[in-house]
Scaffold this motif. Structure first.
Motif, short mmCIF file in Angstrom:
data_model
loop_
_atom_site.label_atom_id
_atom_site.label_comp_id
_atom_site.label_asym_id
_atom_site.label_seq_id
_atom_site.Cartn_x
_atom_site.Cartn_y
_atom_site.Cartn_z
N SER A 136 -59.81 116.00 107.46
CA SER A 136 -60.77 114.93 107.69
C SER A 136 -61.27 114.91 109.14
N LEU A 137 -60.59 115.64 110.02
CA LEU A 137 -61.03 115.71 111.41
C LEU A 137 -62.31 116.55 111.52
N SER A 138 -63.01 116.39 112.61
CA SER A 138 -64.19 117.21 112.85
C SER A 138 -63.77 118.68 113.00
N ASN A 141 -62.12 119.41 116.41
CA ASN A 141 -60.83 118.73 116.55
C ASN A 141 -59.78 119.33 115.62
N LYS A 175 -58.24 112.26 120.70
CA LYS A 175 -58.97 111.65 119.59
C LYS A 175 -58.31 111.95 118.25
N SER A 176 -57.82 113.17 118.10
CA SER A 176 -57.18 113.56 116.84
C SER A 176 -55.87 112.80 116.64
N LYS A 178 -55.09 109.87 117.76
CA LYS A 178 -55.40 108.48 117.44
C LYS A 178 -55.82 108.34 115.99
N GLN A 179 -56.65 109.28 115.52
CA GLN A 179 -57.13 109.21 114.14
C GLN A 179 -56.00 109.45 113.15
N GLU A 182 -53.53 106.38 113.06
CA GLU A 182 -54.04 105.27 112.26
C GLU A 182 -53.89 105.54 110.77
N ARG A 183 -53.92 106.80 110.41
CA ARG A 183 -53.84 107.15 108.99
C ARG A 183 -52.40 107.20 108.49
#
Length: 399
Positions: A136-138, A141, A175-176, A178-179, A182-183
């Motif tokens: 799901s990451l870019s 990333n 950023k990765s 953190k994402q 949260e998941r």
């Protein structure tokens, strides 16, 4: 052709366009080679493995589900080829269990066991969840996360491979994280509520001269700590290494030493800082390695520290703190004691380990005595030579 995007080249390659596939490989070959070289260490072997991965990618490109993810898909093939190569190499690990401080013991040593179908299904579900979260990451990333956490490349190596600045790589990782945090935090908390912690005691320590593990042989002495679950009549064996095993044995037998050793020193520091060791938890088992958590009470604030199980267990015994094991870990690796056996582990291995330690101390003492004797003999020889030399010089001067 070089101006086309990856999805466009993938579509052409599926139709048999070899030129399009060659442009795809040319675009991502340097990254693949960097990964292979990092894993196997040798340039020539890395080149051969990348070549093998190229062939697999060409033959299986129809299986690529998302045309935009050719880079991560191709790098995944390279990783699998490298792992297969490494598995077929005969590598001897020297005291690896001591480095890790808590390895899983092969059940064949104590009795046969196998994972339950439910456990297999849970692991497959967890794998799918992690894969879905990473995907799901870019694209940038995702590639950075795989290289940093999965391949364990340094930030500077990733920066060189991706032709990006170090600051950019750090930003992508931040950023990765953190994402992904949260998941996964809700799943982690839910998992913690479901799986209870089982209190155990250290029932025995078993000395093993040479231990054979899958795909390796530990060419050194080893020690296994036996954690006993009295309520459910299960025991969990964990490799801890000889030095850690001797330290635990000294604590269990209340052996006094003239000077504080490592764990006594750690205990003294915690007490001086007014920190209470609340508990020790063997939290998880991943790739045959146990991971432990030390829970500290720092004047009302609870702090948790990652630790090797061997260190955590020794410190807990020294500070009279409880030891817990995650129920999921017990279900996966613990061995059930048959109902017709009345007694728990006897502690016979503990006495054997202490006898081994005393034998080693005697051997070391004997060796030191021999060295001192040899040194004294050399000193006497040198004194004789010096006396003869002085006499010779004295008589020569008189002549």
């Amino acid at each position: 052709m070089s101006q086309k995007t990856d999805p466009e080249l993938v579509a052409l390659a599926r139709c048999g366009d070899k030129v399009a596939f060659s442009h795809l490989i040319k675009r991502h070959r340097s990254l693949a080679f960097g990964i292979a070289r990092k894993m196997v260490g040798r340039v020539d072997i890395a080149q051969d493995l990348v070549q093998e991965a190229l062939l697999q990618a060409y033959l299986s490109i129809d299986r690529l589900r998302d045309d935009d993810r050719f880079q991560s898909w191709f790098c995944g093939i390279v990783l699998n080829v490298c792992r297969s190569h490494i598995r077929h190499q005969k590598i001897n690990f020297l005291s690896f269990e001591e480095i890790m401080g808590g390895m899983k013991v092969d059940a064949d040593i104590f009795g046969a066991t196998s994972p339950s179908p439910m456990k297999v299904a849970q692991e497959q579900e967890l794998y799918n969840l992690v894969l879905e979260a990473v995907n799901s990451l870019s694209p940038k990333n995702r590639t950075t996360v795989l290289l940093f956490y999965f391949e364990q490349l340094t930030i500077y190596e990733i920066s060189a491979l991706l032709n990006s600045s170090v600051t950019a790589v750090k930003g992508r990782l931040h950023k990765s994280r953190k994402q992904l945090k949260e998941r996964f935090i809700p799943l982690y908390l839910e998992d913690k509520r479901i799986e209870p912690m089982i209190q155990v005691t250290v029932a025995d320590l078993i000395y093993l001269p040479i231990v054979e593990l899958p795909n390796s042989v530990l060419n050194s002495n080893s020690c296994v700590a036996i954690l006993w679950d009295e309520v459910n009549r299960r025991f969990l064996p964990i490799f801890v290494g000889i030095p850690s095993g001797e330290a635990i044995a000294q604590i269990l037998t209340e052996t006094s030493l003239t000077r504080p050793m490592t764990f006594q020193f750690m205990s003294n520091i915690l007490q001086a800082a007014n920190v209470n060791l609340k508990s020790v938890r063997v939290e998880s088992l991943h790739e045959d390695i146990y991971y432990a958590i030390v829970s500290l009470d720092c004047e009302g604030q609870i702090k948790e520290v990652d630790a090797r199980p061997s260190d955590a267990i020794a410190l807990a015994l020294l500070m009279n703190s409880p030891i817990y094991v995650n129920e999921a870990v017990m279900q996966e690796a613990a061995i059930q004691v048959p109902s017709d056996i009345e007694n728990a582990p006897t502690g016979r291995g503990l006495s054997e380990l202490m006898s081994y330690r005393q034998q080693k101390q005697q051997e070391l003492k004997k060796k030191r005595q021999e060295e001192q004797s040899q040194l004294k003999s050399r000193e006497e020889n040198w004194e004789t030579i010096n006396n003869l030399t002085m006499k010779f010089l004295f008589h020569r001067d008189r002549l």
